[in-house]
Scaffold this active site. Structure first.
Site: not given
Length: 859
Positions: A264-265, A298-299, A321
């Site tokens: 996703g990233a 999230h990132e 994570e």
């Protein structure tokens, strides 16, 4: 020979011997438009604790030209072997190493990925280094605890842009010289190079000013909704800096939407790369925007948890994570300006469903996994590491209190900034701020595998008054082949009491209808509920505080079956939907009954993310879990319902788009296929439904799969969309053609050649596997087992994993498939990573057979 592997023992020995100070990396990418190889020059300064010691540095490269250690040349032919450069005769104290090599561009999404956009025919580069792929670009001590500063100097074609972790400098001609980074791990360094389009802004608050950038290819620039992306980013800066009490630790923050991205990233420090499918070319539902926002947050959370403070070794990957997942969802739920205050509903419905599935596979493992080497961690980016870990963090927050949790996190960041940590470092900080002893909690939750089931045990008198209430906890046996023992755990849960309101017709939580308590051991009495009138529905784990499978008592289940869509709040609905899906997967609820339940309630479901999850789950259930004799009738019933909902949906609504896609996914009768064709060419319209680029491809791919369209139609559609996305869709459609020749062609393109880029290979595999082409695909079961080990041994990890998972005969649900898999597992001697992936796929067949038997018994 180690190959590209690295063991934990080797990493620990190297960390005891070395302290790395700095890297200077000089890359000549001036020939990137043509591809091939590029010159990489690395100078590393590091300190050594012993005189005359020996170690090694990692490098994956076609050729090494020079190796100079402390001014002395070493013979590359002697010291460069097996993706390592041997370093003999190290000096106590400071050492300087210089390596000159030719490194290779990739098309696999690992190392320095090169992509040529068919729209402008320009090359676009980006790096992806997690887990061990910085060594594909420069010589590096490839492990997270050997942090250093990194200074990049890059020669690039004139007119291109170069972005890295440090602020982008003014180029001197075609040379870009970046300032050194702070001390970070190799895997979060980054370079993004090419004629990218960009939009810039700034985050400003209380005297702080952080430059912000968003990048994408020019061919996507018209679709880039930068204002919405900046808005979510600023909300993340606000919330994280307040909760973490630590200012953003880098000098700028760029987000780069890049092509053919495997994940996703990726949380590169100050230069986050994101898959460019998140630049939406066509209408998508709000659920897609919510997922994108969660990815962005999230990132951003990783800038603190992962980049500022980094795990010492990959067994604590979950810390990175799980923390980023928990805090991103929490930011969406609790930021006062968030568009998605219902984000815990999405979490319960998608992330936890993933976790529950993963935790019931033979490969289930503790959250704090035993990672012996890089091969282990490469297959460990799973539902345990992300979703179960985040669920347990949510449980931990409920257990210690949110204020106490973040106070511990604040102390942790201040204590370990730019360093490396273990689990004990975080738990120690949380014990200090919460006053709770977390050692027992940690042992049971983080160091054991498996899942618990919570069931209510309720007794009432003749008037419906509760005379006894208890929560029974079960620890089912772990799947065959899994390590460990079943474990009862401490749970912090809420019990919700819901009754149907006659006036509104809604299921509402009773006044004082929420009890929060600790559940521990096999049976926990709940005396607070004795003497209360029994409500219509008793819901354990209300608010989804804990991680467990939840079952409804008989009366609640009967009521929910009729009224699931009537819950006023989305989260209890999602919990009941998830429980029903889990029961279906566990063969406790027949697929035909699950379909009936969904059809009775989905029309009242307002949460579009839940609707789309239910649509995917119903399709999967019918195709894999239904008795084969009933499959066609159930598919007909479902497809008829999708069309009815499509026609009834509000014009232009998210629900209308979702139902259009659901209808296209299973359209099968001549009348349904003709309708798809008519919608595609405009002969028939449905008010509000815009058949735009992505929806057109969804229709085309289905029309191809059922034999209604052929190569000529695919080519015509590609002419309308001559883009990278169009190439992928065309590849999917060609592989979906229902002919032996098309299947052989698709198979050969993946198996007999390694030329396909990662994203195109993924598209071909997606089209190849069609559940209504079982007979056509049956011969490929044996073919799969004949080639999968060689593929694993000869291709890069990402490419091999796509094939190992995607081409496993998962739709051939039979005892024969199980037997063929068992024979291969017993004789092929796959390594642990490949064995894990194939065993997981085998478990899917086993589960499907049990579910099919349960469905047949319900006939």
């Amino acid at each position: 020979m180690p190959g590209t592997n690295l063991t934990r023992d080797e990493a620990q020995q190297r960390a005891k011997l070395l302290t790395v100070d700095s890297y200077e990396i000089d890359l000549d990418l001036s020939g990137a438009q043509e591809g091939g190889t590029y010159r990489s020059v690395t100078t590393v300064r590091f300190d050594v604790t012993e005189n005359s010691a020996a170690s090694f540095i990692d490098l994956v490269a076609p050729a090494v030209h020079e190796v100079t250690l402390n001014g002395d040349p070493l013979d590359p032919d002697e010291v460069f072997k097996d993706s390592r450069i041997a370093l003999p005769g190290l000096l106590e104290g400071r050492n300087v190493l210089r390596v000159v090599a030719d490194c290779a561009y990739t098309n696999t999404g690992e190392g320095l990925h090169r992509f040529v956009d068919p729209v402008d025919e320009q090359a676009y580069l980006y790096t992806q280094f997690e887990v061990p792929d910085a060594r594909r670009v420069f010589a590096s001590f490839e492990q997270p605890d050997l942090k250093a500063t990194f200074q990049f100097t890059v020669k690039a074609p004139t007119g291109w842009t170069v972005i890295s972790n440090s602020p982008t400098p003014e180029p001197k001609g075609d040379i870009w010289v970046f300032e050194p980074t702070p001390r970070i791990s190799t895997y979060v360094t980054a370079l993004i190079v090419g004629p990218y389009h960009s939009v810039h802004s700034v985050y400003e608050k209380d005297g702080q000013s952080v430059p912000l950038g968003i990048y994408c290819r020019p061919s996507l620039a018209e679709f880039l909704d930068s204002d919405a992306i900046f808005e979510v980013t600023r909300q993340g800066f606000d919330w994280f800096q307040e909760k973490f009490d630590y200012a953003y630790p880098f000098k700028k923050y760029d987000q780069l939407f890049v092509p053919e991205f495997n994940a996703g990233a990726m949380e590169n420090a100050g230069a986050v790369t994101i898959r460019d499918q998140y630049v939406f070319r066509s209408k998508v539902t709000d659920a897609a925007y919510e997922v994108r926002a969660e990815t962005i947050l999230h990132e951003l959370a990783h800038m603190w948890f992962g980049d500022l403070v980094t795990m010492e070794w990959w067994n604590d990957l979950w810390l990175n994570e799980s923390f980023a997942t928990y805090t991103s969802i929490a930011c969406q739920a609790y930021h006062p300006e968030s568009r998605w205050p219902h984000s815990w509903t999405t979490f319960a419905n998608s992330m936890k469903t993933w976790a529950y599935r993963q935790d019931q596979l033979p490969s289930t493992h503790p959250i704090m996994a035993e990672i012996r080497d890089l091969d282990d961690v490469l297959v460990n980016f799973d539902g345990i590491t992300y979703a179960k870990g985040a669920s347990v963090l949510k449980q931990l927050v409920a257990y210690v209190g949110m204020d106490e949790f973040f106070a511990g996190v604040q102390a942790y960041f201040k204590r370990h900034a730019f360093g490396n940590t273990r689990l004990s470092d975080l738990l120690g900080a949380l014990e200090e701020t919460s006053g709770r002893d977390l050692k027992t909690w940690s042992k049971k939750w983080l160091e054991t595998a498996g899942i618990n089931i919570l069931r209510p045990e309720i007794e009432t008198d003749a008037d419906g008054v509760i005379t006894s209430f208890a929560v029974r906890q079960e620890a089912p046996a772990l799947p065959a082949g899994a390590k460990g023992e079943p474990t009862l755990r401490p749970h912090r849960i809420a019990v919700g009491l819901y009754s149907l309101d006659a006036e509104s017709g809604k299921l509402l939580r009773d006044e004082d209808g929420r009890i929060e308590l600790d559940v521990d051991g096999e049976l926990t009495e709940v005396p607070q509920l004795v003497g209360r009138h029994r409500p219509d529905v008793v819901l354990l784990n209300d608010d989804d505080l804990s991680y467990s499978k939840v079952r409804l008592d008989e009366k609640s289940l009967a009521f929910v079956t009729e009224h699931l869509g009537d819950f006023e709040s989305s989260l209890p609905r999602a919990l009941c939907w998830a429980s029903a899906w889990d029961m279906t997967r566990d063969a406790e609820l027949a697929t035909r009954d699950y379909l009936s339940l969904v059809l009775s309630g989905i029309g009242k479901e307002s949460d579009i993310g839940v609707v789309q999850s239910l649509q995917r789950q119903v399709k999967l259930a019918i195709e894999l879990y239904a008795a084969p004799a009933a499959r066609e009738a159930l598919l007909t019933r479902w497809t008829d319902a999708t069309l009815a909902h499509l026609r009834a949906a509000a014009p232009g609504s998210d629900h209308q788009l979702a139902w259009a896609r659901a209808f296209a996914a299973t359209a099968r009768t001549p009348e349904q296929v003709d309708l798809l064709d008519a919608l595609l060419d405009g002969a028939t319209t449905i008010e509000g439904l815009v058949v735009d680029t992505e929806l057109r491809w969804a229709f085309v791919e289905r029309l191809v799969a059922v034999g209604h369209f052929d190569e000529e139609d695919i080519a015509a559609e590609y002419e309308r969309d001559k883009t990278a996305a169009g190439e992928r869709h065309a590849a999917t459609a060609r592989a979906a053609r229902p002919t032996p020749e098309a299947k052989a062609e698709a198979w050969a393109s993946v198996i007999e050649s390694d030329k396909l880029p990662n994203a195109v290979q993924e598209a071909v595999i997606s089209g190849f596997v069609q559940t209504d082409q079982r007979e056509l695909l049956a011969p490929y079961t044996d073919k799969y087992f004949e080639v999968v080990k060689d593929i694993w041994d000869s291709r890069s990890h990402e490419i091999a994993q796509q094939i190992a998972i995607g081409l496993y005969p998962s739709i051939q649900v039979s005892e024969e498939t199980l037997a063929r898999t068992d024979t291969w597992l017993a004789s092929a001697e796959p390594n642990a990573a490949l064995r894990r992936l194939v065993s997981e796929s085998r478990a899917g067949i086993e589960r499907a057979l049990k579910a099919q038997a349960a469905d047949a018994a319900a006939a």
